[in-house]
Design a protein around this motif. Structure first.
Motif, PDB file in Angstrom:
ATOM      1  N   VAL A 165      -2.590  41.994  83.699  1.00 52.28           N
ATOM      2  CA  VAL A 165      -1.882  40.727  83.908  1.00 52.28           C
ATOM      3  C   VAL A 165      -1.111  40.352  82.645  1.00 52.28           C
ATOM      4  CG1 VAL A 165      -2.170  38.260  84.295  1.00 52.28           C
ATOM      5  CG2 VAL A 165      -3.502  39.881  85.638  1.00 52.28           C
ATOM      6  N   LEU A 166      -1.743  40.531  81.481  1.00 49.47           N
ATOM      7  CA  LEU A 166      -1.094  40.197  80.211  1.00 49.47           C
ATOM      8  C   LEU A 166       0.183  41.034  80.023  1.00 49.47           C
ATOM      9  CD1 LEU A 166      -1.393  38.585  77.526  1.00 49.47           C
ATOM     10  CD2 LEU A 166      -2.488  40.639  76.589  1.00 49.47           C
ATOM     11  N   VAL A 167       0.030  42.356  80.225  1.00 44.83           N
ATOM     12  CA  VAL A 167       1.196  43.240  80.065  1.00 44.83           C
ATOM     13  C   VAL A 167       2.274  42.878  81.091  1.00 44.83           C
ATOM     14  CG1 VAL A 167       1.977  45.636  80.260  1.00 44.83           C
ATOM     15  CG2 VAL A 167      -0.135  45.124  79.071  1.00 44.83           C
ATOM     16  N   GLY A 168       1.843  42.594  82.335  1.00 45.89           N
ATOM     17  CA  GLY A 168       2.788  42.220  83.386  1.00 45.89           C
ATOM     18  C   GLY A 168       3.569  40.973  83.027  1.00 45.89           C
ATOM     19  N   VAL A 169       2.870  39.957  82.528  1.00 44.52           N
ATOM     20  CA  VAL A 169       3.544  38.712  82.146  1.00 44.52           C
ATOM     21  C   VAL A 169       4.534  38.981  81.015  1.00 44.52           C
ATOM     22  CG1 VAL A 169       3.198  36.467  81.049  1.00 44.52           C
ATOM     23  CG2 VAL A 169       1.722  37.171  82.936  1.00 44.52           C
ATOM     24  N   LEU A 170       4.105  39.784  80.026  1.00 49.39           N
ATOM     25  CA  LEU A 170       4.999  40.098  78.907  1.00 49.39           C
ATOM     26  C   LEU A 170       6.242  40.852  79.399  1.00 49.39           C
ATOM     27  CD1 LEU A 170       2.552  41.142  76.042  1.00 49.39           C
ATOM     28  CD2 LEU A 170       3.941  39.076  76.223  1.00 49.39           C
ATOM     29  N   VAL A 171       6.020  41.855  80.264  1.00 55.25           N
ATOM     30  CA  VAL A 171       7.149  42.662  80.752  1.00 55.25           C
ATOM     31  C   VAL A 171       8.128  41.813  81.541  1.00 55.25           C
ATOM     32  CG1 VAL A 171       7.775  44.498  82.373  1.00 55.25           C
ATOM     33  CG2 VAL A 171       5.957  44.878  80.731  1.00 55.25           C
ATOM     34  N   THR A 172       7.573  41.008  82.495  1.00 54.14           N
ATOM     35  CA  THR A 172       8.484  40.195  83.306  1.00 54.14           C
ATOM     36  C   THR A 172       9.136  39.101  82.471  1.00 54.14           C
ATOM     37  OG1 THR A 172       6.577  38.933  84.023  1.00 54.14           O
ATOM     38  CG2 THR A 172       7.405  40.586  85.551  1.00 54.14           C
ATOM     39  N   GLY A 173       8.466  38.686  81.387  1.00 53.33           N
ATOM     40  CA  GLY A 173       9.044  37.662  80.516  1.00 53.33           C
ATOM     41  C   GLY A 173      10.153  38.212  79.638  1.00 53.33           C
ATOM     42  N   PHE A 174       9.920  39.389  79.048  1.00 49.63           N
ATOM     43  CA  PHE A 174      10.909  39.961  78.136  1.00 49.63           C
ATOM     44  C   PHE A 174      12.065  40.624  78.867  1.00 49.63           C
ATOM     45  CE2 PHE A 174       7.577  39.746  74.810  1.00 49.63           C
ATOM     46  CZ  PHE A 174       8.334  39.095  73.853  1.00 49.63           C
TER      47      PHE A 174
END
Lengths: 116, 204
Positions: B58-67
């Motif tokens: 979830v953390l990586v997903g949020v970072l990826v979709t955010g960046f």
């Protein structure tokens, strides 16, 4: 020999055969577009069958990653075929004498005449 | 295919934007399907299913979709579960049958194999449906979409190993695929359109 072994064996052999026929088609078909059918597509079925055959013999948690392999193969193979096929057609590598009908050539001819 | 699938910008004033500049909470909610998919891929890649991996996913997903925010997609597809199941089963069945057919052609005909490039005009007028129909046609051996004319809804389909009546057969096949795709993800209006055309073809 259990039923799982039998099922796995059938899947593996059918998948390998499918890849083999792809290779035969690659050698025997007359032009790029036809060879493309043999080169990219039977491999899709072959790979999926081999993945299923392997997956039933693995533990569920090890096998689940194989789903991604099959999925991405199924998603990318048509795109690859389309790109290579279109490039081959534009480069004149699709042999006209093997075609029964070629509506795209009619269309290109029509538009060229209109352009003149 | 890609350049044909991009809709002209702002061409549909009433269209819905999947990621819009609306309320931040709404934007977050609309990102959830993509996030869920990323987490699923993350879990499958790791092959371990526990709370820690999920949280990191979830953390990586949020970072990826955010960046790397996905561009807004204007779409009118409706997901119909039963239609999707039937489409997937049809794709699988077609894959098996077509592989057998092309294998037979490779062995029996080889260099004498005949092909055809057939013009097919689709019934529906949608970027996403057209891309999906093109992919469905191209998945199995034997057929693939060589060229698309998005403005006129025309697919140029290369078909290997057709007989004399190649044009009619390929046209029926592609329209049948369109019907399956519309049954899986089409709107009610597109469904009506396709069914009407299908009946028309039967009558002919």
């Amino acid at each position: 020999m259990s039923w799982v072994d039998l099922f796995s064996g059938i899947c593996l052999i059918t998948g390998a055969a499918s890849c083999l026929f792809g290779a035969i088609g690659l050698l025997t078909f007359p032009d790029v577009a036809a060879r493309l059918q043999a080169a990219t597509k039977p491999q899709t079925l072959g790979l999926i069958l081999i993945l299923i055959g392997s997956a039933v013999r693995l533990e569920a948690r090890d096998a689940s990653g194989l789903i991604l392999v099959g999925l991405f193969q199924a998603l990318t193979a048509p795109v690859l075929a389309q790109l290579v096929g279109r490039a081959a057609y534009r480069a004149g590598s699709v042999r006209e004498e093997t075609l029964d009908v070629d509506h795209l050539a009619h269309r290109i001819e029509r538009e060229r005449r209109r352009g003149l | 295919m890609a350049e044909h699938a991009i809709p002209p910008r702002n061409s549909r004033p009433g269209g819905e934007h999947v990621v819009s500049a609306g309320h931040p909470l709404r934007r977050l909610v609309r990102r959830i399907p993509l996030l869920a998919w990323l987490v699923l891929v993350w879990l499958l890649l790791w092959g371990t299913y526990d709370l820690g991996t999920t949280l990191f996913g979830v953390l990586v997903g949020v970072l990826v979709t955010g960046f790397f925010p996905a561009p807004p997609i204007v779409t009118d597809i409706r997901l119909r579960p039963w239609g999707i199941v039937r489409l997937v089963m049809r794709l699988a069945w077609d894959l098996v049958v077509s592989t057998a057919r092309v294998s037979w052609h490779a062995v029996a005909q080889g260099p004498r194999a005949r092909a055809a490039i057939v013009e097919v005009r689709l019934v529906t007028d949608s970027d996403h449906l057209m891309a999906m129909v093109a992919n469905a046609v191209s998945l199995a051996p034997g057929n693939f979409v060589l060229q698309l004319d998005r403005a006129n809804r025309i697919c140029y389909v290369y078909a290997l190993g057709c007989g004399r009546d190649a044009s009619e057969r390929v046209r029926r096949e592609v329209l049948a695929w369109e019907r399956s795709v519309v049954r899986a993800v089409g709107t009610a209006e597109q469904l009506r359109l396709v069914e009407r055309t299908h009946r028309g073809v039967e009558v002919d």
